[in-house]
Design an enzyme around this catalytic site. Structure first.
Site, PDB file in Angstrom:
ATOM      1  N   GLY A 167       0.827  -1.205   0.000  1.00 49.71           N
ATOM      2  CA  GLY A 167       0.000   0.000   0.000  1.00 49.71           C
ATOM      3  C   GLY A 167       0.857   1.248   0.000  1.00 49.71           C
ATOM      4  CG  HIS A 168       4.694   1.349   0.419  1.00 50.63           C
ATOM      5  ND1 HIS A 168       4.400   0.208   1.137  1.00 50.63           N
ATOM      6  CD2 HIS A 168       5.930   1.167  -0.104  1.00 50.63           C
ATOM      7  CE1 HIS A 168       5.443  -0.621   1.047  1.00 50.63           C
ATOM      8  NE2 HIS A 168       6.380  -0.071   0.294  1.00 50.63           N
ATOM      9  CB  SER A 169       4.768   4.386  -4.620  1.00 46.76           C
ATOM     10  OG  SER A 169       5.735   4.577  -5.636  1.00 46.76           O
TER      11      SER A 169
END
Length: 135
Positions: A47-49
């Site tokens: 749930g991130h970059s």
């Protein structure tokens, strides 16, 4: 998309296989290694970059799906073989889900933990890549 499947060298042996990761396998200098385990099957991770860091995800045990998104397209990559890893380069949103019982995900990273390198909100991610994309 800024991803690539990396084949991990292995030696087949009737007593059990062995896979190895040397500097020629990973296309960056290794700065951090961690792993995810004991993950409930209905949980989502990621749930991130990352703005700069690259990561190589390897399913050491079991299986899981990685949803990758570059803001234009999404792909679901099933990881279920410990001799194949998913290289996720910078500016790719990722989510991990559908973990099998006993799965272990090894993550090899090009950077030490740096909160400023993370984008944890999807709308902020879209804004970031649209503002920072090269024509």
């Amino acid at each position: 998309m800024n991803i690539e499947i990396i084949k991990i060298p292995k030696i087949d042996d009737y007593r059990g296989n062995i896979a190895f990761i040397e500097k020629e396998v990973v296309p960056f200098a290794i700065k951090r290694v961690y792993y995810l385990f004991d993950i409930p099957s209905n949980a989502r991770r990621g749930g991130h970059s990352h703005k700069e860091q690259f990561e190589l995800l390897i399913p050491l045990s079991g299986s899981f799906d990685v949803i990758v998104d570059d803001g234009k397209e999404k792909q679901i990559i099933a990881l279920n073989k410990p001799d194949k890893g998913l290289l996720i380069k910078s500016n790719v949103w990722r989510e991990l889900e559908n973990f099998s019982s006993g799965s272990v995900c090894l993550v090899i990273s090009s950077g030490e933990y740096l909160e400023e390198d993370y984008i944890r909100n999807y709308q902020e991610y879209l804004s970031y890549i649209n503002h920072n994309s090269k024509p």
